[in-house]
Scaffold this motif. Sequence first.
Motif, PDB file in Angstrom:
ATOM      1  N   GLY A  40       2.525  12.138  14.548  1.00 39.81           N
ATOM      2  CA  GLY A  40       2.485  11.468  13.252  1.00 39.81           C
ATOM      3  C   GLY A  40       1.857  10.084  13.291  1.00 39.81           C
ATOM      4  N   GLU A  41       1.018   9.810  14.288  1.00 38.42           N
ATOM      5  CA  GLU A  41       0.360   8.502  14.368  1.00 38.42           C
ATOM      6  C   GLU A  41      -0.583   8.273  13.193  1.00 38.42           C
ATOM      7  OE1 GLU A  41      -0.781   7.169  18.568  1.00 38.42           O
ATOM      8  OE2 GLU A  41      -0.523   9.337  18.834  1.00 38.42           O
ATOM      9  N   ASP A  42      -1.158   9.351  12.676  1.00 42.14           N
ATOM     10  CA  ASP A  42      -2.128   9.208  11.580  1.00 42.14           C
ATOM     11  C   ASP A  42      -1.510   8.588  10.333  1.00 42.14           C
ATOM     12  OD1 ASP A  42      -3.929  10.377  13.243  1.00 42.14           O
ATOM     13  OD2 ASP A  42      -4.131  12.258  12.129  1.00 42.14           O
ATOM     14  N   PHE A  43      -0.238   8.848  10.083  1.00 45.01           N
ATOM     15  CA  PHE A  43       0.372   8.326   8.850  1.00 45.01           C
ATOM     16  C   PHE A  43       1.410   7.236   9.112  1.00 45.01           C
ATOM     17  CE2 PHE A  43       2.496  12.386   9.896  1.00 45.01           C
ATOM     18  CZ  PHE A  43       3.829  12.002  10.002  1.00 45.01           C
ATOM     19  N   ALA A  44       1.369   6.631  10.286  1.00 46.79           N
ATOM     20  CA  ALA A  44       2.194   5.445  10.537  1.00 46.79           C
ATOM     21  C   ALA A  44       1.544   4.257   9.830  1.00 46.79           C
ATOM     22  CB  ALA A  44       2.302   5.178  12.036  1.00 46.79           C
ATOM     23  N   CYS A  45       2.271   3.619   8.938  1.00 48.38           N
ATOM     24  CA  CYS A  45       1.686   2.539   8.126  1.00 48.38           C
ATOM     25  C   CYS A  45       1.849   1.207   8.845  1.00 48.38           C
ATOM     26  CB  CYS A  45       2.315   2.516   6.740  1.00 48.38           C
ATOM     27  SG  CYS A  45       1.888   3.975   5.772  1.00 48.38           S
ATOM     28  N   VAL A  46       1.064   1.051   9.898  1.00 44.20           N
ATOM     29  CA  VAL A  46       1.159  -0.102  10.792  1.00 44.20           C
ATOM     30  C   VAL A  46      -0.177  -0.834  10.816  1.00 44.20           C
ATOM     31  CG1 VAL A  46       1.527  -0.844  13.177  1.00 44.20           C
ATOM     32  CG2 VAL A  46       2.915   1.010  12.215  1.00 44.20           C
ATOM     33  N   LEU A  47      -0.147  -2.118  10.499  1.00 40.55           N
ATOM     34  CA  LEU A  47      -1.312  -2.991  10.595  1.00 40.55           C
ATOM     35  C   LEU A  47      -0.953  -4.130  11.548  1.00 40.55           C
ATOM     36  CD1 LEU A  47      -2.269  -3.090   6.804  1.00 40.55           C
ATOM     37  CD2 LEU A  47      -3.515  -1.880   8.616  1.00 40.55           C
ATOM     38  N   GLY A  48      -0.972  -3.827  12.846  1.00 35.42           N
ATOM     39  CA  GLY A  48      -0.493  -4.785  13.832  1.00 35.42           C
ATOM     40  C   GLY A  48       1.015  -4.730  13.980  1.00 35.42           C
ATOM     41  N   GLN A  49       1.714  -4.660  12.876  1.00 29.72           N
ATOM     42  CA  GLN A  49       3.131  -4.309  12.786  1.00 29.72           C
ATOM     43  C   GLN A  49       3.287  -3.557  11.470  1.00 29.72           C
ATOM     44  OE1 GLN A  49       5.985  -7.575  12.051  1.00 29.72           O
ATOM     45  NE2 GLN A  49       4.294  -8.837  11.359  1.00 29.72           N
ATOM     46  N   GLU A  50       4.489  -3.103  11.154  1.00 26.26           N
ATOM     47  CA  GLU A  50       4.690  -2.359   9.916  1.00 26.26           C
ATOM     48  C   GLU A  50       4.136  -3.165   8.731  1.00 26.26           C
ATOM     49  OE1 GLU A  50       6.588   0.025  12.725  1.00 26.26           O
ATOM     50  OE2 GLU A  50       6.638  -2.146  12.495  1.00 26.26           O
ATOM     51  N   MET A  51       3.356  -2.513   7.889  1.00 25.65           N
ATOM     52  CA  MET A  51       2.543  -3.193   6.881  1.00 25.65           C
ATOM     53  C   MET A  51       3.366  -3.976   5.873  1.00 25.65           C
ATOM     54  SD  MET A  51       1.416  -0.185   4.166  1.00 25.65           S
ATOM     55  CE  MET A  51       0.476  -1.334   3.166  1.00 25.65           C
ATOM     56  N   ALA A  52       2.737  -4.986   5.294  1.00 21.86           N
ATOM     57  CA  ALA A  52       3.264  -5.638   4.102  1.00 21.86           C
ATOM     58  C   ALA A  52       2.832  -4.833   2.881  1.00 21.86           C
ATOM     59  CB  ALA A  52       2.751  -7.069   4.021  1.00 21.86           C
ATOM     60  N   GLY A  53       3.352  -5.150   1.718  1.00 27.21           N
ATOM     61  CA  GLY A  53       3.225  -4.268   0.563  1.00 27.21           C
ATOM     62  C   GLY A  53       2.003  -4.444  -0.296  1.00 27.21           C
ATOM     63  N   TYR A  54       0.843  -4.556   0.312  1.00 26.49           N
ATOM     64  CA  TYR A  54      -0.376  -4.779  -0.461  1.00 26.49           C
ATOM     65  C   TYR A  54      -1.441  -3.769  -0.043  1.00 26.49           C
ATOM     66  CZ  TYR A  54       2.017  -9.181  -1.292  1.00 26.49           C
ATOM     67  OH  TYR A  54       2.956 -10.118  -1.628  1.00 26.49           O
ATOM     68  N   ALA A  55      -1.585  -2.707  -0.823  1.00 33.32           N
ATOM     69  CA  ALA A  55      -2.628  -1.718  -0.546  1.00 33.32           C
ATOM     70  C   ALA A  55      -3.851  -2.070  -1.374  1.00 33.32           C
ATOM     71  CB  ALA A  55      -2.127  -0.318  -0.874  1.00 33.32           C
ATOM     72  N   THR A  56      -4.335  -3.304  -1.194  1.00 31.28           N
ATOM     73  CA  THR A  56      -5.381  -3.829  -2.059  1.00 31.28           C
ATOM     74  C   THR A  56      -6.787  -3.466  -1.608  1.00 31.28           C
ATOM     75  OG1 THR A  56      -5.262  -5.913  -0.845  1.00 31.28           O
ATOM     76  CG2 THR A  56      -4.009  -5.767  -2.898  1.00 31.28           C
ATOM     77  N   GLY A  57      -6.947  -3.051  -0.341  1.00 30.47           N
ATOM     78  CA  GLY A  57      -8.267  -2.654   0.091  1.00 30.47           C
ATOM     79  C   GLY A  57      -8.627  -3.068   1.502  1.00 30.47           C
ATOM     80  N   GLU A  58      -9.905  -2.948   1.803  1.00 36.63           N
ATOM     81  CA  GLU A  58     -10.386  -3.085   3.166  1.00 36.63           C
ATOM     82  C   GLU A  58     -10.146  -4.474   3.764  1.00 36.63           C
ATOM     83  OE1 GLU A  58     -13.077  -0.038   1.064  1.00 36.63           O
ATOM     84  OE2 GLU A  58     -12.233  -2.022   0.605  1.00 36.63           O
ATOM     85  N   LYS A  72     -10.628  -0.087  -6.870  1.00 35.96           N
ATOM     86  CA  LYS A  72     -12.062  -0.055  -6.554  1.00 35.96           C
ATOM     87  C   LYS A  72     -12.533   1.340  -6.173  1.00 35.96           C
ATOM     88  CE  LYS A  72     -11.509  -3.399  -3.514  1.00 35.96           C
ATOM     89  NZ  LYS A  72     -11.770  -4.465  -2.488  1.00 35.96           N
ATOM     90  N   GLY A  73     -11.594   2.294  -6.089  1.00 36.22           N
ATOM     91  CA  GLY A  73     -11.945   3.644  -5.673  1.00 36.22           C
ATOM     92  C   GLY A  73     -11.445   3.933  -4.272  1.00 36.22           C
ATOM     93  N   SER A  74     -12.012   4.931  -3.626  1.00 35.89           N
ATOM     94  CA  SER A  74     -11.576   5.328  -2.293  1.00 35.89           C
ATOM     95  C   SER A  74     -11.969   4.274  -1.264  1.00 35.89           C
ATOM     96  CB  SER A  74     -12.216   6.669  -1.905  1.00 35.89           C
ATOM     97  OG  SER A  74     -11.816   7.691  -2.803  1.00 35.89           O
ATOM     98  N   ILE A  75     -11.125   4.157  -0.236  1.00 35.85           N
ATOM     99  CA  ILE A  75     -11.429   3.231   0.855  1.00 35.85           C
ATOM    100  C   ILE A  75     -12.710   3.680   1.559  1.00 35.85           C
ATOM    101  CG2 ILE A  75     -10.655   2.433   3.129  1.00 35.85           C
ATOM    102  CD1 ILE A  75      -9.215   1.061   0.845  1.00 35.85           C
ATOM    103  N   ASP A  76     -13.588   2.720   1.820  1.00 34.85           N
ATOM    104  CA  ASP A  76     -14.838   2.994   2.533  1.00 34.85           C
ATOM    105  C   ASP A  76     -14.564   2.830   4.031  1.00 34.85           C
ATOM    106  OD1 ASP A  76     -17.364   2.666   3.852  1.00 34.85           O
ATOM    107  OD2 ASP A  76     -18.280   2.221   1.917  1.00 34.85           O
ATOM    108  N   SER A  77     -14.544   3.937   4.755  1.00 35.64           N
ATOM    109  CA  SER A  77     -14.188   3.926   6.172  1.00 35.64           C
ATOM    110  C   SER A  77     -15.133   3.066   6.992  1.00 35.64           C
ATOM    111  CB  SER A  77     -14.169   5.346   6.726  1.00 35.64           C
ATOM    112  OG  SER A  77     -13.203   6.133   6.076  1.00 35.64           O
TER     113      SER A  77
END
Length: 579
Positions: free
Chosen positions: A416-434, A554-559
């Motif tokens: 389940g590493e693909d869906f671990a919501c970790v950005l250095g540590q467990e994420m803060a609550g801002y899914a604002t973009g890249e 802004k739409g889908s995240i640009d990988s």
Amino acid sequence: MIRDHFRVLVVNLSSGKGQIVQLDGRNSEAGGSGLAALIFNKYGLPEQPWNDSRQPVIFAIGPLTGYFPLMSKTVCSFKSPYHNQYTESHAGGRSALSLCFANLDALVITGKAERLCCVSVSSRSIEIKDVSFMKGMDVDESGKILRGMSKGSGHRTILRIGPAGENGSAMANINVDTYRHFGRLGGGAALGAKNCKAILIHGDAVFSAPANKEYSKLFAKVYQQVTATDMMRKYHNLGTPENLQGLNDIQSLPWRNLQATSDSAIDTINGERFATDNLLRNSACSGCPVGCIHVGYVREMFDANHRYTFKQVAYDYETIFSLGTMLGVTTTRSVLNILDSIEKNGLDAMSGGVALAWATEASEKGLIAEKETIVKLSFGDADAYQQATEMLGNGVNDFYRLLGQGSLKAAKEYGGEDFACVLGQEMAGYATGEVFFAAQSLGFRHSHLDSGAYSYDQKHSKQDINGAVNFLISDEASRAFMTSMVACLFARGVYKNELLADCLHSVGYSELAAGINPLGVHIQKFRWQTRIATGFAPEAITIPKRFYTIKTWKGSIDSNYLKSLKSEYGKAIMNLAGA
């Protein structure tokens, strides 16, 4: 109180002795973040593990603490159990003024006590008390006892850990005066590794305010700006929970382990609903007239005779995100009940909530069995989450002990590493973009407050790697100076450089006042050099696939954009540090 050196108390728990040390560097490291890095470079062991008894846990304040409103934070620095690197956590409460009135710029805890202890310091004394009887006590229980053991309140602060800190959880926080916390990256475990249950700091000294008219007029001006204008009013009214509705409206609020970024159920859990249904009162850190701490209450019937108990717990945007939307919990009462359990066990609410969100999705996908979670985890099941936070804090089995070290570490074991919501540590609550995803993954504290990336995302729809990286680097430098003062970052709109210079000059720090911009860059560089020496490498930090699959306004995240942005930001950090 104006001095050209730092006055630091170093307490060695192994020997049971303390020593006042004078350190040079006032006009280069300033205080707070800069001072903490200076102290770690003197006492820290970069190549040794985080729980080596010789590693320091550092509490530092700044040159404006006690002199101006909202100069109310303390920087806590340590080597983190989460990633074994140097880090910082910031908190308010009475901690900053207590240190100031104890005539200290910093308190450093080294060594390890033979038995669970409480450290009590003042301007005139040090006492290390055996509190073995508190082993396993939650934060509420220990707080009641510690208040009874100590004299008065006023400028006294109580820092304490819960079971999570004693168990070495990398999500363990340090509770500060009940409603504030050194929250992220495991400061509670750093104290727990020293057999230190609590620290009491008594601000029993006095010092005179500057007698010049310039200071008096400037204080009145600052006070006016932070109390009588719209600049700070939002933090007192609905507070940060106001952001829930706005972020949900632009598809930037994480729901159910970031499987969605918006949900119509926001009406049941937004800032207005909390204020209407659960707000008991506002509170404030010492030295702050704003009152941004929102204390909520829940009334619970606890027996068949219809007797009730009232829980009081401070909530904000981050806790509602992590224990509400991220877990699919959509009643204010349920969020506060989960938060109450998190608080008692001494866990960081963001890390704990995001980790349980991963565990829930992993359970639904059949990667984790109920024998591991003990209770069945389902999005929206508040009762199960309340029990799970108790088990996470106490590390009741191998699964919860591993989860307490971080979602990705658990995912490496269970999948389940693909869906671990970790950005250095467990994420803060801002899914604002890249920009935010890259910024939090590589930021110094992996914090949403390392920079204004979440705001940058909302204001810039155009992809501009150089522009974004330049913004992140320059914005962090200005914040590094602010956290060396140590100002509440909510006040960054008030304390522009010109005003900061006036404040520093009015209390006698003219050399600091004259060099704010270069000092901010110097402290920023110095902190990164300190962290890099303990193992930071941008290429070692990955952004899980879940962040590449979502949609925002802004739409889908640009990988490709996200990958390039992270790569260039990492290079910029290393170049800044000269690495």
